[in-house]
Design a protein around this motif. Structure first.
Motif, PDB file in Angstrom:
ATOM      1  N   LEU A  48      51.752  42.525  45.453  1.00  0.00           N
ATOM      2  CA  LEU A  48      51.285  43.420  44.400  1.00  0.00           C
ATOM      3  C   LEU A  48      49.772  43.640  44.471  1.00  0.00           C
ATOM      4  N   LEU A  49      49.017  42.601  44.803  1.00  0.00           N
ATOM      5  CA  LEU A  49      47.567  42.766  44.935  1.00  0.00           C
ATOM      6  C   LEU A  49      47.220  43.701  46.086  1.00  0.00           C
ATOM      7  N   THR A  50      47.972  43.619  47.164  1.00  0.00           N
ATOM      8  CA  THR A  50      47.737  44.513  48.301  1.00  0.00           C
ATOM      9  C   THR A  50      48.137  45.936  47.962  1.00  0.00           C
ATOM     10  N   GLU A  51      49.355  46.100  47.433  1.00  0.00           N
ATOM     11  CA  GLU A  51      49.869  47.443  47.141  1.00  0.00           C
ATOM     12  C   GLU A  51      49.075  48.162  46.059  1.00  0.00           C
ATOM     13  N   ASN A  52      48.737  47.456  44.988  1.00  0.00           N
ATOM     14  CA  ASN A  52      48.111  48.108  43.840  1.00  0.00           C
ATOM     15  C   ASN A  52      46.591  48.160  43.886  1.00  0.00           C
ATOM     16  N   LEU A  53      45.972  47.193  44.564  1.00  0.00           N
ATOM     17  CA  LEU A  53      44.510  47.129  44.566  1.00  0.00           C
ATOM     18  C   LEU A  53      43.894  47.128  45.955  1.00  0.00           C
ATOM     19  N   GLY A  54      44.713  47.111  46.989  1.00  0.00           N
ATOM     20  CA  GLY A  54      44.192  47.123  48.350  1.00  0.00           C
ATOM     21  C   GLY A  54      43.479  45.836  48.739  1.00  0.00           C
ATOM     22  N   ILE A  55      43.817  44.746  48.085  1.00  0.00           N
ATOM     23  CA  ILE A  55      43.162  43.468  48.355  1.00  0.00           C
ATOM     24  C   ILE A  55      43.865  42.768  49.516  1.00  0.00           C
ATOM     25  N   HIS A  56      43.058  42.157  50.391  1.00  0.00           N
ATOM     26  CA  HIS A  56      43.572  41.392  51.532  1.00  0.00           C
ATOM     27  C   HIS A  56      42.813  40.078  51.608  1.00  0.00           C
ATOM     28  N   GLY A  57      43.400  39.101  52.259  1.00  0.00           N
ATOM     29  CA  GLY A  57      42.731  37.813  52.436  1.00  0.00           C
ATOM     30  C   GLY A  57      43.100  36.832  51.337  1.00  0.00           C
ATOM     31  N   SER A  58      42.333  35.780  51.250  1.00  0.00           N
ATOM     32  CA  SER A  58      42.581  34.712  50.289  1.00  0.00           C
ATOM     33  C   SER A  58      42.057  35.116  48.914  1.00  0.00           C
ATOM     34  N   VAL A  59      42.921  35.019  47.905  1.00  0.00           N
ATOM     35  CA  VAL A  59      42.552  35.395  46.542  1.00  0.00           C
ATOM     36  C   VAL A  59      42.942  34.249  45.602  1.00  0.00           C
ATOM     37  N   PRO A  60      41.981  33.707  44.855  1.00  0.00           N
ATOM     38  CA  PRO A  60      42.338  32.662  43.894  1.00  0.00           C
ATOM     39  C   PRO A  60      43.080  33.258  42.695  1.00  0.00           C
ATOM     40  N   VAL A  61      44.150  32.595  42.294  1.00  0.00           N
ATOM     41  CA  VAL A  61      44.920  33.006  41.121  1.00  0.00           C
ATOM     42  C   VAL A  61      45.080  31.771  40.235  1.00  0.00           C
ATOM     43  N   ARG A  62      44.632  31.875  38.990  1.00  0.00           N
ATOM     44  CA  ARG A  62      44.767  30.780  38.033  1.00  0.00           C
ATOM     45  C   ARG A  62      46.202  30.789  37.504  1.00  0.00           C
ATOM     46  N   PHE A  63      46.849  29.633  37.514  1.00  0.00           N
ATOM     47  CA  PHE A  63      48.226  29.507  37.039  1.00  0.00           C
ATOM     48  C   PHE A  63      48.254  28.582  35.840  1.00  0.00           C
ATOM     49  N   GLU A  64      48.896  29.031  34.758  1.00  0.00           N
ATOM     50  CA  GLU A  64      49.024  28.227  33.549  1.00  0.00           C
ATOM     51  C   GLU A  64      50.464  28.269  33.075  1.00  0.00           C
ATOM     52  N   ALA A  65      50.861  27.237  32.372  1.00  0.00           N
ATOM     53  CA  ALA A  65      52.175  27.214  31.730  1.00  0.00           C
ATOM     54  C   ALA A  65      51.973  26.775  30.286  1.00  0.00           C
ATOM     55  N   GLU A  66      52.655  27.473  29.385  1.00  0.00           N
ATOM     56  CA  GLU A  66      52.535  27.166  27.960  1.00  0.00           C
ATOM     57  C   GLU A  66      53.928  27.069  27.362  1.00  0.00           C
ATOM     58  N   GLY A  67      54.179  25.993  26.725  1.00  0.00           N
ATOM     59  CA  GLY A  67      55.488  25.819  26.100  1.00  0.00           C
ATOM     60  C   GLY A  67      55.431  24.679  25.112  1.00  0.00           C
ATOM     61  N   GLY A  68      56.548  24.378  24.563  1.00  0.00           N
ATOM     62  CA  GLY A  68      56.617  23.292  23.604  1.00  0.00           C
ATOM     63  C   GLY A  68      58.061  22.938  23.333  1.00  0.00           C
TER      64      GLY A  68
END
Length: 74
Positions: A48-68
């Motif tokens: 999706l980052l490539t298709e929608n924004l033309g981004i290539h290479g290493s991209v940091p993505v913050r991952f979180e989970a929220e529940g209870g």
């Protein structure tokens, strides 16, 4: 210009699934397990980052989970 990308898994107790919140355009997930959620996010985010924004290479993505959960206290 670097952008901070994130993917958040939010537990929906009524539906019994993990739902996504993200600033990665097009990344919409709903899974039964958190492990499956993370696997799908890792699979689809680069595409999706490539298709929608033309981004290539290493991209940091913050991952979180929220529940209870509720517990029964005797």
């Amino acid at each position: 210009m670097a952008k901070d990308f994130y993917v958040k898994a939010i537990w929906d107790p009524e539906a019994g699934v993990w739902c996504s919140e993200s600033n990665i355009i097009g990344l919409v997930l709903e899974t039964a397990t958190l492990g499956e959620f993370e696997n799908l996010a890792r699979h689809f985010a680069p595409e999706l980052l490539t298709e929608n924004l033309g981004i290539h290479g290493s991209v940091p993505v913050r991952f979180e989970a929220e529940g209870g959960f509720n517990v029964v206290v005797a």
